[in-house]
Design an enzyme around this catalytic site. Structure first.
Site, mmCIF file in Angstrom:
data_model
loop_
_atom_site.group_PDB
_atom_site.id
_atom_site.type_symbol
_atom_site.label_atom_id
_atom_site.label_comp_id
_atom_site.label_asym_id
_atom_site.label_seq_id
_atom_site.Cartn_x
_atom_site.Cartn_y
_atom_site.Cartn_z
ATOM 1 N N PRO A 286 65.603 62.121 38.990
ATOM 2 C CA PRO A 286 64.844 63.195 39.649
ATOM 3 C C PRO A 286 65.125 63.204 41.156
ATOM 4 O O PRO A 286 65.194 62.162 41.782
ATOM 5 C CB PRO A 286 63.384 62.814 39.369
ATOM 6 C CG PRO A 286 63.439 61.842 38.245
ATOM 7 C CD PRO A 286 64.749 61.136 38.351
ATOM 8 N N GLU A 287 65.306 64.396 41.706
ATOM 9 C CA GLU A 287 65.573 64.531 43.137
ATOM 10 C C GLU A 287 64.314 65.033 43.848
ATOM 11 O O GLU A 287 63.279 65.238 43.218
ATOM 12 C CB GLU A 287 66.795 65.433 43.322
ATOM 13 C CG GLU A 287 67.975 64.851 42.542
ATOM 14 C CD GLU A 287 69.308 65.539 42.763
ATOM 15 O OE1 GLU A 287 69.453 66.299 43.726
ATOM 16 O OE2 GLU A 287 70.216 65.292 41.943
ATOM 17 N N LYS B 157 62.210 60.721 47.877
ATOM 18 C CA LYS B 157 61.934 60.550 46.454
ATOM 19 C C LYS B 157 60.757 59.608 46.199
ATOM 20 O O LYS B 157 60.532 59.178 45.075
ATOM 21 C CB LYS B 157 63.188 60.018 45.758
ATOM 22 C CG LYS B 157 64.406 60.940 45.922
ATOM 23 C CD LYS B 157 65.604 60.364 45.189
ATOM 24 C CE LYS B 157 66.883 61.072 45.594
ATOM 25 N NZ LYS B 157 68.070 60.424 45.003
ATOM 26 N N ARG C 144 78.873 57.804 40.569
ATOM 27 C CA ARG C 144 78.008 58.841 39.996
ATOM 28 C C ARG C 144 78.824 60.112 39.826
ATOM 29 O O ARG C 144 79.783 60.336 40.563
ATOM 30 C CB ARG C 144 76.831 59.118 40.920
ATOM 31 C CG ARG C 144 75.908 57.918 41.033
ATOM 32 C CD ARG C 144 74.747 58.248 41.915
ATOM 33 N NE ARG C 144 74.120 57.039 42.388
ATOM 34 C CZ ARG C 144 73.338 56.979 43.445
ATOM 35 N NH1 ARG C 144 73.102 58.073 44.146
ATOM 36 N NH2 ARG C 144 72.780 55.862 43.817
#
Ligand SMILES: [Zn+2]
Length: 258
Positions: free
Chosen positions: A2-3, A51, A243
């Site tokens: 989640p960002e 975050k 990533r």
């Protein structure tokens, strides 16, 4: 992962459920805080910084902050008392119960209770928060410029100490929108301010509007919305921290010497 936009939405959801309510029971299922009990505490609100989620809980004798971070798999959900949880019981890390609802943090990457006056120690290393009131594109650019100039710009955008809240998805989308190849050395990006400003715009829009639309992220092999060339993907980044990156090989020209 989640960002920042998803984290802000999570905080708003927690506020709908918990803000202004008194906790009737708490359960912190992490060894360090297993015996902590904040029942009777008043939840004054959940704030975000990048975050990080900061839930403030007031007891008569002390003010606390529950610091949580979703990391890869985490989520907060809420249920009616007695309702069956939508995720496995053993993945719950925090349970906050009020008379009306039960908020459960599942698979959280960080669970930490702090005295309120130490709350900032959790986030003071972070760069400007993309979705914060104090967002400052020029300061983010200044911090990005302090990184090694040969670092890939995509990886630079993920450095939370430069700007807080961006993850692989919004980095990919901001670079596509500004036509910068993700492997361009950060020192060679002509207009870094345009890139971080675009990330901010896209994420602010994503907080307001669901579902989230992406042009390149998660769209391997699908046609570029501008030029119809198939979108490419590769795992990039420092060894052990690779990533996925997504880009259009036509709209986002390769850096010269790669
Ligand atoms: Zn294209």
């Amino acid at each position: 992962m989640p960002e920042g936009d998803a984290v802000v939405r999570t905080a708003r959801r927690l506020d709908r459920v918990l803000q202004g309510r008194t906790l009737t029971a708490t359960d912190f299922r992490v060894p360090r805080f297993a015996v902590a009990d904040l029942s009777g505490g008043l939840v004054t609100g959940t704030h975000t910084r990048g975050k990080h989620l900061l839930t403030r809980i007031e007891l008569p004798d002390r003010q606390w902050t529950l610091h949580t971070h979703l990391k890869m798999e985490g989520s907060w959900r809420d249920f009616a008392p007695g309702q069956r949880w939508s995720k496995p019981w053993h993945t719950a890390r925090v349970v906050l119960t009020t008379a009306e609802r039960v908020a459960v943090g599942f698979s959280l990457g960080v669970v930490e209770l702090l005295p309120r006056d130490r709350e900032e120690s959790v986030t003071d290393h972070l760069g400007p928060d993309v979705l914060g009131d104090d967002w400052d594109a020029a300061e983010a650019v200044r911090r990005l410029s302090d990184l090694p100039a040969d670092l890939d710009v995509r990886d630079a955008l993920l450095e939370q100490r430069c700007l807080a809240g961006v993850g692989t998805m919004w980095a990919a989308e901001a670079l596509f929108a500004t036509r910068v190849h993700p492997r361009t050395p950060v020192g060679e990006v002509a207009d870094l301010e345009a890139v971080v400003t675009k990330a901010q715009e896209l994420m602010a829009k994503a907080v307001r509007r669901r579902p989230t639309t992406t042009y390149v992220y998660g769209r391997r092999g699908q046609p570029c919305p501008r030029c119809r060339t198939p979108i490419r993907t590769a795992k990039t980044g420092p060894l052990g921290k690779e990533r996925p990156a997504y880009w259009c090989p036509v709209c986002q020209a390769e850096p010269r010497d790669s």
